[in-house]
Scaffold this motif. Structure first.
Motif, short mmCIF file in Angstrom:
data_model
loop_
_atom_site.label_atom_id
_atom_site.label_comp_id
_atom_site.label_asym_id
_atom_site.label_seq_id
_atom_site.Cartn_x
_atom_site.Cartn_y
_atom_site.Cartn_z
N ASN A 168 -32.94 -19.26 -19.99
CA ASN A 168 -31.81 -19.96 -19.39
C ASN A 168 -32.30 -21.01 -18.43
OD1 ASN A 168 -29.35 -18.79 -20.32
ND2 ASN A 168 -29.86 -16.95 -19.14
N CYS A 169 -31.44 -22.00 -18.20
CA CYS A 169 -31.72 -22.99 -17.18
C CYS A 169 -30.52 -23.04 -16.23
CB CYS A 169 -31.95 -24.35 -17.85
SG CYS A 169 -32.31 -25.66 -16.69
N TYR A 170 -30.73 -22.59 -15.02
CA TYR A 170 -29.65 -22.60 -14.01
C TYR A 170 -29.75 -23.86 -13.18
CZ TYR A 170 -28.89 -17.62 -14.86
OH TYR A 170 -28.60 -16.41 -15.43
N ILE A 171 -28.62 -24.59 -13.06
CA ILE A 171 -28.60 -25.77 -12.21
C ILE A 171 -27.72 -25.45 -11.00
CG2 ILE A 171 -27.97 -28.23 -12.06
CD1 ILE A 171 -29.79 -28.31 -14.33
N TYR A 172 -28.35 -25.25 -9.84
CA TYR A 172 -27.61 -24.91 -8.63
C TYR A 172 -27.30 -26.16 -7.81
CZ TYR A 172 -28.48 -19.90 -9.06
OH TYR A 172 -28.49 -18.60 -9.47
N SER A 173 -26.06 -26.23 -7.28
CA SER A 173 -25.71 -27.34 -6.40
C SER A 173 -24.68 -26.85 -5.40
CB SER A 173 -25.17 -28.51 -7.22
OG SER A 173 -23.92 -28.14 -7.76
N ASP A 174 -23.96 -27.78 -4.75
CA ASP A 174 -22.95 -27.31 -3.80
C ASP A 174 -21.58 -27.13 -4.43
OD1 ASP A 174 -22.64 -29.99 -4.09
OD2 ASP A 174 -22.85 -30.50 -1.97
N VAL A 175 -21.45 -27.39 -5.74
CA VAL A 175 -20.20 -27.05 -6.43
C VAL A 175 -20.50 -25.96 -7.45
CG1 VAL A 175 -18.96 -29.22 -6.15
CG2 VAL A 175 -20.54 -28.96 -8.05
N ASP A 176 -19.48 -25.13 -7.76
CA ASP A 176 -19.80 -23.97 -8.58
C ASP A 176 -19.64 -24.18 -10.08
OD1 ASP A 176 -17.10 -24.08 -8.42
OD2 ASP A 176 -16.83 -22.17 -7.40
N GLY A 177 -19.40 -25.40 -10.51
CA GLY A 177 -19.34 -25.61 -11.96
C GLY A 177 -18.69 -26.93 -12.30
N ILE A 178 -18.25 -27.02 -13.55
CA ILE A 178 -17.61 -28.24 -14.03
C ILE A 178 -16.09 -28.01 -14.01
CG2 ILE A 178 -17.59 -29.93 -15.94
CD1 ILE A 178 -20.46 -29.39 -15.35
N TYR A 179 -15.36 -28.99 -13.54
CA TYR A 179 -13.91 -28.87 -13.38
C TYR A 179 -13.15 -29.74 -14.39
CZ TYR A 179 -14.22 -25.99 -9.24
OH TYR A 179 -14.44 -24.94 -8.39
N THR A 180 -11.86 -29.44 -14.55
CA THR A 180 -11.04 -30.23 -15.48
C THR A 180 -10.79 -31.64 -14.97
OG1 THR A 180 -9.03 -29.32 -14.49
CG2 THR A 180 -9.85 -28.22 -16.49
N ALA A 181 -11.12 -31.91 -13.70
CA ALA A 181 -11.07 -33.28 -13.17
C ALA A 181 -11.86 -33.29 -11.88
CB ALA A 181 -9.64 -33.74 -12.91
N ASP A 182 -12.13 -34.49 -11.37
CA ASP A 182 -12.87 -34.63 -10.12
C ASP A 182 -12.04 -34.07 -8.95
OD1 ASP A 182 -14.10 -35.49 -7.83
OD2 ASP A 182 -14.48 -37.53 -8.55
N PRO A 183 -12.52 -33.01 -8.28
CA PRO A 183 -11.76 -32.39 -7.18
C PRO A 183 -11.46 -33.38 -6.05
CG PRO A 183 -13.64 -31.03 -7.78
CD PRO A 183 -13.79 -32.32 -8.53
N ASN A 184 -12.19 -34.49 -5.99
CA ASN A 184 -11.90 -35.50 -4.96
C ASN A 184 -10.69 -36.35 -5.31
OD1 ASN A 184 -14.17 -34.78 -3.38
ND2 ASN A 184 -15.46 -35.97 -4.80
N LYS A 185 -10.27 -36.29 -6.60
CA LYS A 185 -9.17 -37.16 -7.02
C LYS A 185 -7.90 -36.39 -7.38
CE LYS A 185 -11.99 -40.96 -8.73
NZ LYS A 185 -12.77 -41.29 -9.91
N ILE A 186 -8.05 -35.12 -7.74
CA ILE A 186 -6.93 -34.32 -8.23
C ILE A 186 -6.76 -33.12 -7.31
CG2 ILE A 186 -6.34 -32.74 -10.14
CD1 ILE A 186 -5.89 -35.40 -11.10
#
Ligand code: ASP
Ligand code: MG
Length: 321
Positions: A168-186
């Motif tokens: 597996n390849c884990y990509i860690y960041s400050d968000v927990d995954g991919i969203y249905t839209a940009d949380p900054n816009k929706i």
């Protein structure tokens, strides 16, 4: 023994406190008996600062020298993380791009990995060391340092995972995954549990800045599942793999000012959704330049700059169940 690649982005390694959180995540996986290879980015805004500094010295710094400069950011992180892991009683070793055998073409600032000689990495893993590799950098045939373009550490992680045939390849960041839209816009986008490589590639090409585009191509080619997770909570992340889920809309993205794309395999057969989107456009009296539907994407180009509220309305009809 399983080999696991863990990648931590700049905000996950920004200071000593965060480095400790990262070290504990690494230790947790290592103690389960896995081979651990860690890829890290430069700390916080280091790369931006280095770039700014270069441009205060010259309006036209050479790409070769920019690569020498920018690669130092990741080099600081690998050394600090290794020092910390040793302090915590774990045997770690830091490797720069060339020490890790990451060979690229000659395009400074936007180099492409051509080959990875994994001998040094596997030798260290055999000694049960935790291998910490600088992301975003390699070397070319002139033995010059090259870098992969902004966000390129993701690509290092997936390429190393492919070369080592990692589980597996884990990509860690400050968000927990991919969203249905940009949380900054929706207001209230939903987190996706899974996404296919193809859908992720569509999103990247439409300007969603979640993962470095090239890393998804490599993951697809070598069938490496990518798991995106947050460094700062234990919530399930988003798995990007070749598993395809027909007929679920994955995401709605607004590029620049007047292009919206809706991504999801099988969308071409969702006539009802297509009609609802056209209704929204008509009700808002927007003029279209292009409305294009393919197997996995609807792209809409508007004649004029459109308000975010149209994105909001389209996101809401696309993701309603
Ligand atoms: N440090 C580089 C950047 O800020 C590479 C990366 O973080 O992936 O773009
Ligand atoms: Mg990134």
């Amino acid at each position: 023994m399983n080999t696991i690649v863990l990648k931590f982005g700049g905000s996950s390694v920004a200071n000593n406190e965060k480095l400790n959180i990262v070290a504990n995540k690494i230790i947790e996986q290592y103690d389960k008996g896995n081979n651990i290879v860690v890829i890290v980015s430069a700390q916080g805004k280091t790369t931006d600062k280095l770039l700014e500094e270069a441009y205060t010295l010259s309006k036209t710094p050479e790409n070769r020298e920019l690569d020498v400069l920018l690669s130092t950011g990741e080099q600081i992180t690998i050394a600090k993380l290794s020092i910390l892991l040793k302090e915590l009683g774990y045997n770690a070793i830091s490797l720069t791009g060339w020490q890790a055998g990451i060979y690229t073409n000659n395009t400074n600032q936007n180099a492409i990995i051509q080959n990875i000689d994994t001998k040094r990495i596997t030798d260290e893993l055999k000694k049960r060391k935790i291998v910490i590799i600088a992301g975003f950098q390699g070397y070319n045939k002139n033995l010059d340092i090259t870098t992969f373009g902004r966000g390129g550490s993701d690509t290092t992680a997936v390429a190393i995972a492919a070369a080592l045939k990692a589980t597996n390849c884990y990509i860690y960041s400050d968000v927990d995954g991919i969203y249905t839209a940009d949380p900054n816009k929706i207001e209230d986008p939903k987190k996706l549990n899974s996404l296919s490589y193809k859908e992720m590639l569509e999103l990247s090409s439409e300007g969603a800045k979640v993962l470095h585009g090239r890393c998804v191509e490599i993951a697809e080619k070598y069938k490496i599942p990518i798991i995106t997770k947050s460094t700062f909570n234990d919530k399930a992340g988003t798995v990007i793999s070749d598993a395809i889920e027909e007929n679920t809309i994955k995401s709605v993205v607004k590029k620049d000012i007047s292009r919206i794309s809706i991504v999801g395999i099988g969308i071409i057969r969702n006539i009802e959704l297509i009609q609802k989107i056209l209704d929204i456009i008509n009700q808002n009296k927007q003029e279209l330049l292009e409305f294009n539907v393919t197997e996995s994407k609807i792209s809409i180009n508007f004649k004029n700059v459109i308000p975010d509220q149209i994105l909001e309305e389209i996101h809401s009809v696309a993701t309603e169940k």
